[in-house]
Design a protein around this motif. Sequence first.
Motif: not given
Length: 112
Positions: A69-73, A79-82, A87-92
Motif C-alpha cells: 500500500n505504500g508509506f502511509r497508504a 487506488s481508492l481515488g481512481v 476507467k482507472e487510467q483515464q482518471r489518472r
Amino acid sequence: MVANKFVSIVIVLCCLLNTIHKSEQVVYRLITETLQNNVAGEPITHERTEWDFDPEISKARRGLFYEKNGFRASKLIESLGVGIDGKEQQRRQEQRYRDVGKLNGEHYRNFS
C-alpha cells in the motif's frame, strides 16, 4: 469521609426508588440509568478480555503493508481515488492534467 456520604446517599436513593409506583417509572429509569452509566460504568466496561498480541508479528506485517500500500497508504489512497470500474487510467490522466502547477498534488502558491 466523602465516600461514606456518597455511599449513604446512594443507599437512600435506592430505598426511595424501591417505593416508586408504576406511573413514575420514567423517573426511576432516568435515575437508575444515570447512576449506572455515569457512576458505576456500563456493564460491558467491567468485562475482562484476553488478547493474543505479539509485537514481532506487527513488525513483520508493517513491511508487507508498505510494500502493498505504500508509506502511509499512499498507493491505497490513490487506488481508492481512481475507482475500480475499468476507467482507472483515464482518471489518472485527468488527475495529472488537474495537478499541473501543483507540487505533489498540492498548490505551491497560496491562491486566495
